[in-house]
Write a protein that holds these residues in place. Structure first.
Motif, PDB file in Angstrom:
ATOM      1  N   LEU A 128       0.829  -1.211   0.000  1.00 51.47           N
ATOM      2  CA  LEU A 128       0.000   0.000   0.000  1.00 51.47           C
ATOM      3  C   LEU A 128       0.858   1.254   0.000  1.00 51.47           C
ATOM      4  CD1 LEU A 128      -3.122   0.610   0.227  1.00 51.47           C
ATOM      5  CD2 LEU A 128      -2.651   1.139   2.623  1.00 51.47           C
ATOM      6  N   LYS A 129       0.472   2.222  -0.829  1.00 55.25           N
ATOM      7  CA  LYS A 129       1.222   3.459  -0.972  1.00 55.25           C
ATOM      8  C   LYS A 129       0.493   4.624  -0.318  1.00 55.25           C
ATOM      9  CE  LYS A 129       4.508   1.522  -3.257  1.00 55.25           C
ATOM     10  NZ  LYS A 129       5.793   1.251  -2.580  1.00 55.25           N
ATOM     11  N   GLU A 130       1.255   5.594   0.092  1.00 58.31           N
ATOM     12  CA  GLU A 130       0.692   6.792   0.714  1.00 58.31           C
ATOM     13  C   GLU A 130      -0.308   7.459  -0.227  1.00 58.31           C
ATOM     14  OE1 GLU A 130       2.230  10.934   2.863  1.00 58.31           O
ATOM     15  OE2 GLU A 130       3.658   9.421   2.160  1.00 58.31           O
ATOM     16  N   GLY A 131      -1.470   7.790   0.309  1.00 55.91           N
ATOM     17  CA  GLY A 131      -2.492   8.456  -0.479  1.00 55.91           C
ATOM     18  C   GLY A 131      -3.485   7.526  -1.137  1.00 55.91           C
ATOM     19  N   GLN A 132      -3.239   6.191  -1.076  1.00 56.38           N
ATOM     20  CA  GLN A 132      -4.180   5.235  -1.652  1.00 56.38           C
ATOM     21  C   GLN A 132      -5.380   5.020  -0.740  1.00 56.38           C
ATOM     22  OE1 GLN A 132      -1.969   1.502  -2.837  1.00 56.38           O
ATOM     23  NE2 GLN A 132      -3.381   1.685  -4.568  1.00 56.38           N
ATOM     24  N   GLU A 133      -6.516   4.750  -1.347  1.00 52.42           N
ATOM     25  CA  GLU A 133      -7.651   4.231  -0.596  1.00 52.42           C
ATOM     26  C   GLU A 133      -7.541   2.716  -0.541  1.00 52.42           C
ATOM     27  OE1 GLU A 133     -11.723   5.767  -0.982  1.00 52.42           O
ATOM     28  OE2 GLU A 133     -10.953   7.003  -2.624  1.00 52.42           O
ATOM     29  N   LEU A 134      -8.183   2.123   0.455  1.00 54.49           N
ATOM     30  CA  LEU A 134      -8.249   0.674   0.578  1.00 54.49           C
ATOM     31  C   LEU A 134      -9.698   0.252   0.718  1.00 54.49           C
ATOM     32  CD1 LEU A 134      -7.210  -2.207   1.010  1.00 54.49           C
ATOM     33  CD2 LEU A 134      -6.781  -1.628   3.414  1.00 54.49           C
ATOM     34  N   VAL A 135     -10.124  -0.652  -0.163  1.00 52.12           N
ATOM     35  CA  VAL A 135     -11.452  -1.255  -0.068  1.00 52.12           C
ATOM     36  C   VAL A 135     -11.263  -2.662   0.463  1.00 52.12           C
ATOM     37  CG1 VAL A 135     -13.483  -2.011  -1.340  1.00 52.12           C
ATOM     38  CG2 VAL A 135     -12.377   0.152  -1.933  1.00 52.12           C
ATOM     39  N   LEU A 136     -11.892  -2.935   1.611  1.00 51.46           N
ATOM     40  CA  LEU A 136     -11.690  -4.178   2.340  1.00 51.46           C
ATOM     41  C   LEU A 136     -13.018  -4.896   2.504  1.00 51.46           C
ATOM     42  CD1 LEU A 136      -9.715  -5.894   4.157  1.00 51.46           C
ATOM     43  CD2 LEU A 136     -10.261  -4.323   6.002  1.00 51.46           C
ATOM     44  N   THR A 137     -13.032  -6.211   2.252  1.00 52.77           N
ATOM     45  CA  THR A 137     -14.219  -7.024   2.520  1.00 52.77           C
ATOM     46  C   THR A 137     -13.846  -8.109   3.518  1.00 52.77           C
ATOM     47  OG1 THR A 137     -13.769  -8.484   0.627  1.00 52.77           O
ATOM     48  CG2 THR A 137     -15.240  -6.606   0.251  1.00 52.77           C
ATOM     49  N   ALA A 138     -14.793  -8.431   4.421  1.00 54.52           N
ATOM     50  CA  ALA A 138     -14.472  -9.377   5.488  1.00 54.52           C
ATOM     51  C   ALA A 138     -15.740  -9.912   6.121  1.00 54.52           C
ATOM     52  CB  ALA A 138     -13.630  -8.685   6.561  1.00 54.52           C
ATOM     53  N   PRO A 139     -15.684 -11.139   6.672  1.00 51.97           N
ATOM     54  CA  PRO A 139     -16.791 -11.624   7.500  1.00 51.97           C
ATOM     55  C   PRO A 139     -16.797 -10.888   8.829  1.00 51.97           C
ATOM     56  CG  PRO A 139     -15.003 -13.233   7.474  1.00 51.97           C
ATOM     57  CD  PRO A 139     -14.613 -12.147   6.524  1.00 51.97           C
ATOM     58  N   THR A 140     -17.953 -10.785   9.449  1.00 52.62           N
ATOM     59  CA  THR A 140     -18.049 -10.055  10.712  1.00 52.62           C
ATOM     60  C   THR A 140     -17.154 -10.663  11.795  1.00 52.62           C
ATOM     61  OG1 THR A 140     -20.037 -11.366  11.206  1.00 52.62           O
ATOM     62  CG2 THR A 140     -20.370  -9.155  10.313  1.00 52.62           C
ATOM     63  N   ASP A 141     -16.946 -11.973  11.761  1.00 54.85           N
ATOM     64  CA  ASP A 141     -16.097 -12.619  12.767  1.00 54.85           C
ATOM     65  C   ASP A 141     -14.632 -12.216  12.652  1.00 54.85           C
ATOM     66  OD1 ASP A 141     -18.008 -14.115  14.202  1.00 54.85           O
ATOM     67  OD2 ASP A 141     -18.075 -15.633  12.631  1.00 54.85           O
ATOM     68  N   ALA A 142     -14.260 -11.562  11.553  1.00 55.57           N
ATOM     69  CA  ALA A 142     -12.869 -11.159  11.337  1.00 55.57           C
ATOM     70  C   ALA A 142     -12.586  -9.743  11.835  1.00 55.57           C
ATOM     71  CB  ALA A 142     -12.514 -11.263   9.851  1.00 55.57           C
ATOM     72  N   LEU A 143     -13.498  -9.165  12.590  1.00 58.33           N
ATOM     73  CA  LEU A 143     -13.363  -7.775  13.018  1.00 58.33           C
ATOM     74  C   LEU A 143     -12.030  -7.472  13.707  1.00 58.33           C
ATOM     75  CD1 LEU A 143     -14.601  -4.971  13.199  1.00 58.33           C
ATOM     76  CD2 LEU A 143     -15.805  -5.693  15.269  1.00 58.33           C
ATOM     77  N   PRO A 144     -11.514  -8.327  14.603  1.00 58.36           N
ATOM     78  CA  PRO A 144     -10.219  -8.003  15.219  1.00 58.36           C
ATOM     79  C   PRO A 144      -9.093  -7.825  14.195  1.00 58.36           C
ATOM     80  CG  PRO A 144     -11.325  -9.708  16.478  1.00 58.36           C
ATOM     81  CD  PRO A 144     -12.118  -9.527  15.212  1.00 58.36           C
ATOM     82  N   LEU A 145      -9.045  -8.681  13.164  1.00 53.75           N
ATOM     83  CA  LEU A 145      -8.019  -8.525  12.134  1.00 53.75           C
ATOM     84  C   LEU A 145      -8.301  -7.290  11.280  1.00 53.75           C
ATOM     85  CD1 LEU A 145      -5.505  -9.504  10.688  1.00 53.75           C
ATOM     86  CD2 LEU A 145      -6.945 -11.034   9.312  1.00 53.75           C
ATOM     87  N   VAL A 146      -9.560  -7.015  10.989  1.00 56.39           N
ATOM     88  CA  VAL A 146      -9.917  -5.811  10.228  1.00 56.39           C
ATOM     89  C   VAL A 146      -9.379  -4.566  10.929  1.00 56.39           C
ATOM     90  CG1 VAL A 146     -11.833  -4.332   9.502  1.00 56.39           C
ATOM     91  CG2 VAL A 146     -11.957  -6.804   9.121  1.00 56.39           C
ATOM     92  N   ARG A 147      -9.543  -4.500  12.240  1.00 53.00           N
ATOM     93  CA  ARG A 147      -9.078  -3.330  12.986  1.00 53.00           C
ATOM     94  C   ARG A 147      -7.569  -3.184  12.909  1.00 53.00           C
ATOM     95  NH1 ARG A 147     -13.174  -4.447  18.077  1.00 53.00           N
ATOM     96  NH2 ARG A 147     -14.938  -3.193  17.274  1.00 53.00           N
ATOM     97  N   ARG A 148      -6.845  -4.303  13.008  1.00 53.40           N
ATOM     98  CA  ARG A 148      -5.381  -4.249  12.917  1.00 53.40           C
ATOM     99  C   ARG A 148      -4.931  -3.832  11.516  1.00 53.40           C
ATOM    100  NH1 ARG A 148      -2.250  -4.680  17.713  1.00 53.40           N
ATOM    101  NH2 ARG A 148      -3.583  -5.748  19.227  1.00 53.40           N
ATOM    102  N   ILE A 149      -5.573  -4.384  10.503  1.00 48.41           N
ATOM    103  CA  ILE A 149      -5.225  -4.019   9.124  1.00 48.41           C
ATOM    104  C   ILE A 149      -5.504  -2.541   8.887  1.00 48.41           C
ATOM    105  CG2 ILE A 149      -5.975  -4.308   6.720  1.00 48.41           C
ATOM    106  CD1 ILE A 149      -6.207  -7.336   7.355  1.00 48.41           C
ATOM    107  N   THR A 150      -6.627  -2.070   9.392  1.00 54.63           N
ATOM    108  CA  THR A 150      -6.968  -0.659   9.225  1.00 54.63           C
ATOM    109  C   THR A 150      -5.903   0.233   9.867  1.00 54.63           C
ATOM    110  OG1 THR A 150      -9.324  -1.188   9.193  1.00 54.63           O
ATOM    111  CG2 THR A 150      -8.737   1.089   9.673  1.00 54.63           C
ATOM    112  N   GLU A 151      -5.442  -0.131  11.050  1.00 56.87           N
ATOM    113  CA  GLU A 151      -4.393   0.636  11.716  1.00 56.87           C
ATOM    114  C   GLU A 151      -3.130   0.690  10.856  1.00 56.87           C
ATOM    115  OE1 GLU A 151      -3.653  -1.014  15.544  1.00 56.87           O
ATOM    116  OE2 GLU A 151      -5.702  -0.665  16.277  1.00 56.87           O
TER     117      GLU A 151
END
Length: 422
Positions: A32-55
């Motif tokens: 991922l490069k500075e200034g890019q947007e990220l579109v992420l799809t995930a099951p609801t049970d993956a929320l802890p990993l989603v939060r870490r990836i978002t960080e």
């Protein structure tokens, strides 16, 4: 490279291990490069990993991270209560928005982890119709992915229903913990420096890819010691082998799958002949398809059977004309970490990296010299297949042998007993 001992990795907290996976997903998987947007799809049970990836995405300079969640219970509600015409519909506005985000420069990440058997008891006709509707609506976005116009990746999160299938009979918390541990090891985050380890792994795959590209084989012959497979897969004219990372059309180097162990290329859609038996089950759209056997004549499946999920299999290959033909062939050594774990993941992201495999449907244009700039007609002339689907299933294992065959018919051993000859 020095690697952490098993005890050192085991001493890390779950949150520390999850953070490692998230960092690898963002830095290696997406680049991922500075200034890019990220579109992420995930099951609801993956929320802890989603939060870490978002960080980690924001630390890498992401402009915006947008996550779309799926939920098993709401998916099942549709099959239980929706009107019949619902299954021929997909929200094109949503998929158009996804395609628009890619065209505007967004990166794409998917977190795998949905229940592989979610739709096992549902009407196969409805499952098939819903899949076709989504494939049609998603096609403009999918073309940008299959042409590698954008940087994208897939990573996995352990979820209760998935873990229950992989480790049957275990208490839920134990099964989930075991699946997370398997994901961490397969995703190569157990060394002192997982990012550096991934870069080294990528270089090793590149050396194998360079060898295969230098050989310019006309076809591959898969033949198993148990006699269940004897399949000749012709390779597309001007084919290119790929594996590990790739430079997307936007100039960003990414690792499309975490984990990955494969070297893959584009078969010729009209030059596949023989018979083949799957070495692992296929989980497709919530249905488990087991013991697939197919006969190919001049590139096309003429007979397909399975001991479980056969109706779903036959609906899959009836999606369109290209669904009965191959869009990918991949070589994976049986000595890969995933195969050596002995775990059947019931998830293509992992199981395809435990065994050599083939894929029905759409070909990757980037696996042809100059293919990313060609029209559909030009790609087809070289042998690339076109379809709404792209579904991998595993055919390799400890009994599989593979020969590279030159245009004059000379056969060179590439794999014996499932592993590379050199």
């Amino acid at each position: 490279m020095a690697t952490a001992s098993a005890s050192v990795f085991a001493s890390l907290s779950f949150e520390q291990k999850l953070d490692r996976l998230a960092e690898v997903a963002v830095r290696i998987g997406l680049g991922l490069k500075e200034g890019q947007e990220l579109v992420l799809t995930a099951p609801t049970d993956a929320l802890p990993l989603v939060r870490r990836i978002t960080e980690h995405a924001y630390k890498a300079g992401a402009k915006m991270v947008t996550t779309f969640f799926s939920d098993d219970a709401t998916t099942l509600a549709r099959y239980q209560f929706a009107p019949d015409d619902s299954f021929d519909y997909a929200p094109t506005w949503y998929y158009d928005a996804i395609a628009a985000s890619f065209k505007s420069g967004a990166a794409r990440m998917a977190i795998a982890g949905a229940n592989p058997a979610l739709l096992k008891s549902q009407d196969p006709n409805k499952v098939s119709r819903a899949g076709v509707a989504v494939s049609k609506a998603y096609k403009p976005a999918m073309e940008l992915i299959t042409r590698h116009e954008i940087n994208w990746t897939i990573v996995a999160a352990a979820t209760p229903k998935w873990a229950e299938l992989v480790f049957p009979g275990e208490p839920e918390d134990v099964a989930v913990a075991k699946l997370w541990d398997a994901i961490f090891h397969a995703s190569r985050i157990t060394s002192d420096d997982p990012v550096a380890q991934w870069r080294e792994h990528g270089e090793n795959l590149k050396r194998r890819v360079d060898f295969l590209n230098a050989k310019r084989f006309h076809s591959l012959r898969f033949h198993s010691d148990d006699g269940k497979t004897d399949l000749t897969v012709g390779l597309a004219d001007n084919h290119l082998w790929a594996g590990g990372g790739t430079t997307a059309g936007n100039g960003i180097y990414c690792q499309p799958n975490i984990p990955t162990e494969e070297c893959f290329t584009t078969p010729h859609k009209d030059r596949v002949n023989g018979f083949v038996t799957a070495s692992k089950p296929l989980s497709h759209q919530g249905t488990l398809i087991e013991n697939i056997q197919c006969d190919f004549v001049n590139g096309k499946i003429v007979k397909a059977t399975a001991t479980a999920g056969e109706e779903a299999l036959n609906k899959l290959i009836a999606t369109d004309e290209g669904a009965r033909k191959l869009g990918e062939v991949a070589l994976v050594p049986h000595a890969s970490p995933i195969a050596e774990s002995g775990i059947l993941f019931w998830n293509t992201l992992f199981d395809e990296n435990a065994a050599s495999h083939i894929a029905l449907g759409q070909a990757y244009s980037t696996c042809l010299i100059g293919g990313e700039k060609m029209s559909d007609e030009e790609l087809a002339k070289l042998g690339a297949n076109e379809s709404l689907i792209h579904v991998d299933w595993m055919i390799g294992g400890p009994t599989m042998n593979v020969d590279g065959v030159s245009e004059d018919g000379h056969a060179e051993p590439l794999m014996r007993g499932g592993n590379w000859c050199d």
